[in-house]
Design an enzyme around this catalytic site. Structure first.
Site: not given
Length: 261
Positions: A15, A17, A150, A163
């Site tokens: 799912s 990316l 990221s 994260y």
């Protein structure tokens, strides 16, 4: 590198990316192995793309080996794209001032385990398989690995401690791994935003520039922005107003930054 007919592994490929990346690789002729824990979505997408699905917990060595072995059956293993990842927003301390409401250490460890350790687990296993393949061209290139980082690695928002730490680790490990694998002619890059996909100089000397990472970034740009907006809404995080700016006390003395309005 021409990926037509080669085998490519996409972690988290069921799912988001990962699915967009899997479709892009399949369009270019690659045989895609979707390594994910979402069985129903993964099997459906694998059937659509003519690839294979392997239930894969990226933190498990056995699952990682199973995904690599499945890729070997489809063709020469040349590509690994690490897209598997989770985000679990949470503030460092709670509102009531109690220890129990502080950020969960189990959640922090889980995010680090999947995003950082899971990425390295698949890198070491897939790179072992790629290194056994014959070079594909006169440049001696054997394959390519792309890690998904990221902007949170550099500009994390409130609630993104786990994260940001995990993605900062992905950024930090990519360069030494690229230098290490350059001797095997395996290019290692990390994708943070459409404007940057650094590789080590050693890796560049052993391979031609590739448009693969740029194509993947184009497919993922909208998904990344949407994810960032969702995180800010959930945690109440926000960017500093335009009227704020970071300055240093002195051009010659860079010790601690201060914020001026």
């Amino acid at each position: 590198m021409d990926i037509n007919g080669v085998s490519a592994i996409v972690t988290g490929g069921a799912s988001g990316l990962g699915a967009a990346t899997a479709r892009l690789l399949a369009e270019q002729g690659a045989k895609v192995v979707i390594a994910d824990v979402q069985d129903e979505k993964g099997e459906a997408l694998a059937k659509e793309l003519g690839g294979a699905f392997v239930h894969t917990d990226v933190t498990s060595e056995a699952d990682g080996i199973a995904a690599v072995d499945a890729a070997k059956e489809l063709g020469p293993v040349r590509v690994l794209i690490n897209c598997a990842g989770v985000g679990w927003p949470g503030r460092t301390i709670g509102k009531d001032g109690q220890y129990a409401s502080a950020h969960s250490l189990d959640i922090f460890s889980k995010v680090i385990g999947i995003n950082l350790i899971g990425s390295f687990n698949l890198i070491r296993l897939a790179a072992t398989a790629i290194s056994q393949e014959e070079p594909v061209d006169e440049f001696g290139e054997r394959g390519a690995i792309v890690n998904t980082a990221s902007v949170a690695a550099f500009d994390g928002q409130i609630g993104q401690a786990a994260y940001s730490a995990s993605k900062g680790g992905v950024v930090g490990m990519t360069l030494p791994i690229a230098r290490d694998l350059a001797r095997s002619a395996i290019r290692v890059c990390r994708r943070t935003s459409p404007s940057s996909a650094p590789c080590s100089n050693a890796a560049r000397r052993n391979s031609r520039p590739s448009a693969m990472t740029s194509a993947i970034a184009s497919a993922s740009c909208a998904l990344k922005r949407r994810s960032m907006r969702r995180t800010r809404r959930r945690t109440g995080a926000r960017r500093l107003p335009a009227t704020w700016r970071f300055t240093w006390p002195s051009p010659m003395r860079r010790t601690t930054p201060c914020i001026r309005r």
